[in-house]
Design a protein around this motif. Structure first.
Motif, mmCIF file in Angstrom:
data_model
loop_
_atom_site.group_PDB
_atom_site.id
_atom_site.type_symbol
_atom_site.label_atom_id
_atom_site.label_comp_id
_atom_site.label_asym_id
_atom_site.label_seq_id
_atom_site.Cartn_x
_atom_site.Cartn_y
_atom_site.Cartn_z
ATOM 1 N N ALA A 1 0.949 -1.267 0.107
ATOM 2 C CA ALA A 1 0.068 -0.220 0.069
ATOM 3 C C ALA A 1 1.009 1.231 0.026
ATOM 4 O O ALA A 1 0.663 2.245 -0.846
ATOM 5 C CB ALA A 1 -0.858 0.165 1.334
ATOM 6 N N ALA A 2 1.910 1.350 0.900
ATOM 7 C CA ALA A 2 2.912 2.451 0.948
ATOM 8 C C ALA A 2 3.522 2.632 -0.404
ATOM 9 O O ALA A 2 3.803 3.875 -0.911
ATOM 10 C CB ALA A 2 3.861 2.311 2.087
ATOM 11 N N LYS A 3 3.870 1.359 -1.124
ATOM 12 C CA LYS A 3 4.687 1.642 -2.761
ATOM 13 C C LYS A 3 3.608 2.013 -3.495
ATOM 14 O O LYS A 3 3.954 3.008 -4.159
ATOM 15 C CB LYS A 3 5.155 0.527 -2.909
ATOM 16 C CG LYS A 3 6.386 0.090 -2.153
ATOM 17 C CD LYS A 3 6.827 -1.182 -2.302
ATOM 18 C CE LYS A 3 8.048 -1.707 -1.428
ATOM 19 N NZ LYS A 3 8.705 -3.417 -1.977
ATOM 20 N N MET A 4 2.407 1.581 -3.408
ATOM 21 C CA MET A 4 1.143 1.942 -4.372
ATOM 22 C C MET A 4 0.987 3.422 -4.180
ATOM 23 O O MET A 4 0.758 4.135 -5.197
ATOM 24 C CB MET A 4 0.064 1.142 -3.921
ATOM 25 C CG MET A 4 -1.077 1.428 -4.714
ATOM 26 S SD MET A 4 -2.272 0.292 -4.354
ATOM 27 C CE MET A 4 -3.931 1.150 -5.018
ATOM 28 N N ALA A 5 1.032 4.151 -3.201
ATOM 29 C CA ALA A 5 0.603 5.326 -2.836
ATOM 30 C C ALA A 5 1.841 6.540 -3.703
ATOM 31 O O ALA A 5 1.508 7.628 -3.869
ATOM 32 C CB ALA A 5 0.674 5.536 -1.204
ATOM 33 N N ARG A 6 2.747 6.110 -3.920
ATOM 34 C CA ARG A 6 3.731 6.809 -4.718
ATOM 35 C C ARG A 6 3.268 7.130 -6.007
ATOM 36 O O ARG A 6 3.699 8.022 -6.644
ATOM 37 C CB ARG A 6 5.192 6.153 -4.606
ATOM 38 C CG ARG A 6 5.941 5.650 -3.467
ATOM 39 C CD ARG A 6 7.000 4.972 -3.622
ATOM 40 N NE ARG A 6 7.518 4.224 -2.468
ATOM 41 C CZ ARG A 6 8.549 3.392 -2.241
ATOM 42 N NH1 ARG A 6 9.016 3.058 -3.393
ATOM 43 N NH2 ARG A 6 8.964 2.974 -1.064
ATOM 44 N N VAL A 7 2.385 6.307 -6.441
ATOM 45 C CA VAL A 7 2.144 6.501 -7.879
ATOM 46 C C VAL A 7 0.493 6.632 -8.084
ATOM 47 O O VAL A 7 -0.046 6.774 -9.069
ATOM 48 C CB VAL A 7 2.552 5.523 -8.969
ATOM 49 C CG1 VAL A 7 4.235 5.474 -9.136
ATOM 50 C CG2 VAL A 7 2.105 4.046 -8.430
ATOM 51 N N VAL A 8 -0.327 6.335 -7.026
ATOM 52 C CA VAL A 8 -1.894 6.096 -7.264
ATOM 53 C C VAL A 8 -2.446 7.069 -6.125
ATOM 54 O O VAL A 8 -2.008 7.454 -5.032
ATOM 55 C CB VAL A 8 -2.165 4.738 -6.763
ATOM 56 C CG1 VAL A 8 -3.666 4.805 -6.556
ATOM 57 C CG2 VAL A 8 -1.844 3.498 -7.696
ATOM 58 N N ASP A 9 -3.236 8.184 -6.772
ATOM 59 C CA ASP A 9 -3.939 8.950 -6.038
ATOM 60 C C ASP A 9 -5.317 8.528 -5.267
ATOM 61 O O ASP A 9 -5.457 8.987 -4.371
ATOM 62 C CB ASP A 9 -4.423 10.188 -7.058
ATOM 63 C CG ASP A 9 -3.289 10.697 -7.785
ATOM 64 O OD1 ASP A 9 -2.190 11.297 -7.048
ATOM 65 O OD2 ASP A 9 -3.100 10.477 -9.006
ATOM 66 N N HIS A 10 -5.910 7.591 -5.887
ATOM 67 C CA HIS A 10 -7.234 7.105 -5.368
ATOM 68 C C HIS A 10 -7.449 5.637 -5.755
ATOM 69 O O HIS A 10 -7.064 5.259 -6.813
ATOM 70 C CB HIS A 10 -8.526 8.136 -5.922
ATOM 71 C CG HIS A 10 -9.775 8.302 -5.349
ATOM 72 N ND1 HIS A 10 -9.653 9.284 -4.093
ATOM 73 C CD2 HIS A 10 -10.834 7.517 -5.344
ATOM 74 C CE1 HIS A 10 -11.069 8.849 -3.652
ATOM 75 N NE2 HIS A 10 -11.536 7.929 -4.217
ATOM 76 N N VAL A 11 -8.028 5.091 -4.709
ATOM 77 C CA VAL A 11 -8.533 3.601 -4.945
ATOM 78 C C VAL A 11 -10.141 3.471 -4.699
ATOM 79 O O VAL A 11 -10.588 3.976 -4.039
ATOM 80 C CB VAL A 11 -7.864 2.910 -3.646
ATOM 81 C CG1 VAL A 11 -8.118 1.439 -3.905
ATOM 82 C CG2 VAL A 11 -6.261 3.003 -3.778
ATOM 83 N N LEU A 12 -10.332 2.642 -5.544
ATOM 84 C CA LEU A 12 -11.925 2.177 -5.657
ATOM 85 C C LEU A 12 -11.821 0.754 -4.852
ATOM 86 O O LEU A 12 -11.451 -0.080 -5.606
ATOM 87 C CB LEU A 12 -12.526 2.212 -6.919
ATOM 88 C CG LEU A 12 -12.168 3.220 -7.887
ATOM 89 C CD1 LEU A 12 -13.162 3.135 -9.297
ATOM 90 C CD2 LEU A 12 -12.819 4.592 -7.160
ATOM 91 N N ALA A 13 -12.465 0.705 -3.848
ATOM 92 C CA ALA A 13 -12.140 -0.739 -3.031
ATOM 93 C C ALA A 13 -13.579 -1.453 -3.108
ATOM 94 O O ALA A 13 -14.653 -0.936 -3.258
ATOM 95 C CB ALA A 13 -11.923 -0.309 -1.639
#
Length: 406
Positions: free
Chosen positions: A139-151
């Motif tokens: 999740a922390a690595k993903m936050a470097r390139v992702v602004d928003h998540v649809l869960a």
């Protein structure tokens, strides 16, 4: 006075790498056309569902449908070429947003490359990674390139927020599936010569060639044993494009006069096939939610490449891989994974589930709770996802929260 110029089209680049992602993408595309208030143009990668919504896929989605360390390694050079090609296509399209749908190992690499060339690119990822199950640092690595998540799952937004991303629980598309129709199930049985009182097993060995190839011998042994234990057993085999030929060939040698429901089947026919089942043997995956929606008790079986299994056993943080168990916070669905995938034990479990009793009742209760928590009876997930995307693009408030019963 000149009339106001029409708003330019909203342009989105979408990437889906699995049949389930194609379904999410097609519903999202339909929702965006309904909710955007202006024309919407789509580029990207998808399957038949997204093609029906107007997407001209950059290359066949099936090239990305691979998972597991041992399975990916031989195909890594080809996958890397496709990743570079896709990132270049994103940059060339200069979309208002890149929407990546599941398949995080491929999608997030594309997002990182595209973001390096387009620093202001908005990146939205649909389907939160399973950080609650394994690789919590993702999740922390993903936050470097992702602004928003649809869960899709109700317990995921706090995990994404903690990592620094916006996140909306938009509901799972399976929650929008109509409840099982007894009349349609009876008609399916009649059409295929299955007696109204015959015990029926749904056999679902997976959607990827690798997993299907590994599981088919176990399925054959289970069905042979169950046919001896259960008089008059019939078998229905829903399958999907990409593995249909493999499954049809195997099913021809199974007992129970298997009825194969192929990829060409209409959605209502597939729902009727599921509703006609009394119990299911299924590969691990999202199909457990299809069975929950149809109210069919199940046993989950899965066999991995030995290297993949060895790695995962050291990394998995939960004691179940079945979404019905996780969402309902029960362990009602029995699992036979890896070294525990033993046909005699599976036969005994399925034979027990075909009879009324506590095990069957517990599963039915867990499945009802799962569907409620995933949003059954609430807003359409495709529309909610579209509203969440539009809200993220506008920088506004998140979509109103769905609630679920504890």
């Amino acid at each position: 006075m000149r009339p106001p110029r029409p708003a330019p089209p909203l342009r989105l680049f979408l990437i889906a790498g699995e049949p389930s992602g194609d379904g999410l993408g097609s519903a999202l595309m339909a929702g965006l056309r309904s909710e955007a208030g202006r024309p919407v143009a789509f580029d990207g990668i998808g399957g038949p569902g997204m093609a029906a919504q107007g997407l001209d896929s950059l290359f066949p989605m099936e090239e990305l449908s691979v998972m597991g360390l041992a399975e990916v390694l031989p195909r890594y050079p080809a996958l890397r070429r496709r990743m570079i090609e896709t990132a270049q296509a994103v940059v060339a399209a200069r979309p208002d947003a890149l929407v990546t749908i599941d398949s995080p190992d491929f999608c997030l690499r594309v997002a990182a490359r595209a973001r390096a060339a387009l620093p202001d690119l908005k990146v939205i990822h649909y389907v939160a990674p399973s950080v609650w199950a394994w690789r919590p640092g993702r999740a922390a690595k993903m936050a470097r390139v992702v602004d928003h998540v649809l869960a899709l799952l109700p317990f995921e937004p706090p995990l994404m927020h903690a990592a620094g991303m916006g996140c909306d629980f938009v509901g799972h598309p399976i929650a929008a599936t109509p409840p099982p129709d007894p009349a349609a199930a009876a008609a399916f049985r009649a059409e295929h010569g299955i007696a109204a009182d015959a015990p029926v097993l749904l056999a679902l060995p997976g959607s990827r060639r690798g997993e299907v190839t590994r599981l088919l011998p176990d399925f054959a042994q289970v069905l042979a044993g169950l046919a001896v234990a259960v008089s008059g057993l019939r078998v229905i085999v829903p399958t999907v494009a990409g593995v249909e030929g493999l499954v049809r060939t195997a099913a021809a040698g199974w007992p129970g006069a298997p009825v194969v429901v192929g990829a060409e089947a209409r959605p209502q026919e597939r729902r009727a096939a599921f509703a006609a089942g009394d119990v299911a043997l299924a590969a691990s995956g999202t199909v457990s939610l299809d069975l929950a929606a149809a109210g069919v008790p199940m046993a989950i079986a899965y066999r991995m490449n030995p290297l993949t299994e060895a790695v995962l056993r050291r990394m998995v943080r939960v004691d179940t891989v079945t979404l019905v168990n996780l969402v309902s916070e029960t362990r009602a669905v029995p699992e036979f994974i890896g070294r525990d995938c033993r046909p005699p034990a599976i036969v005994a479990t399925l034979a027990g589930l075909l009879r009324p009793g506590p095990a069957r009742d517990a599963q039915l209760a867990a499945m009802r709770l799962t569907m409620e928590r995933l949003g059954r009876g609430g807003p359409d997930p495709g529309l909610r996802a579209a509203r969440a995307v539009l809200g993220a693009l506008a920088g506004g408030a998140p979509a109103p929260a769905l609630t679920y019963r504890k």
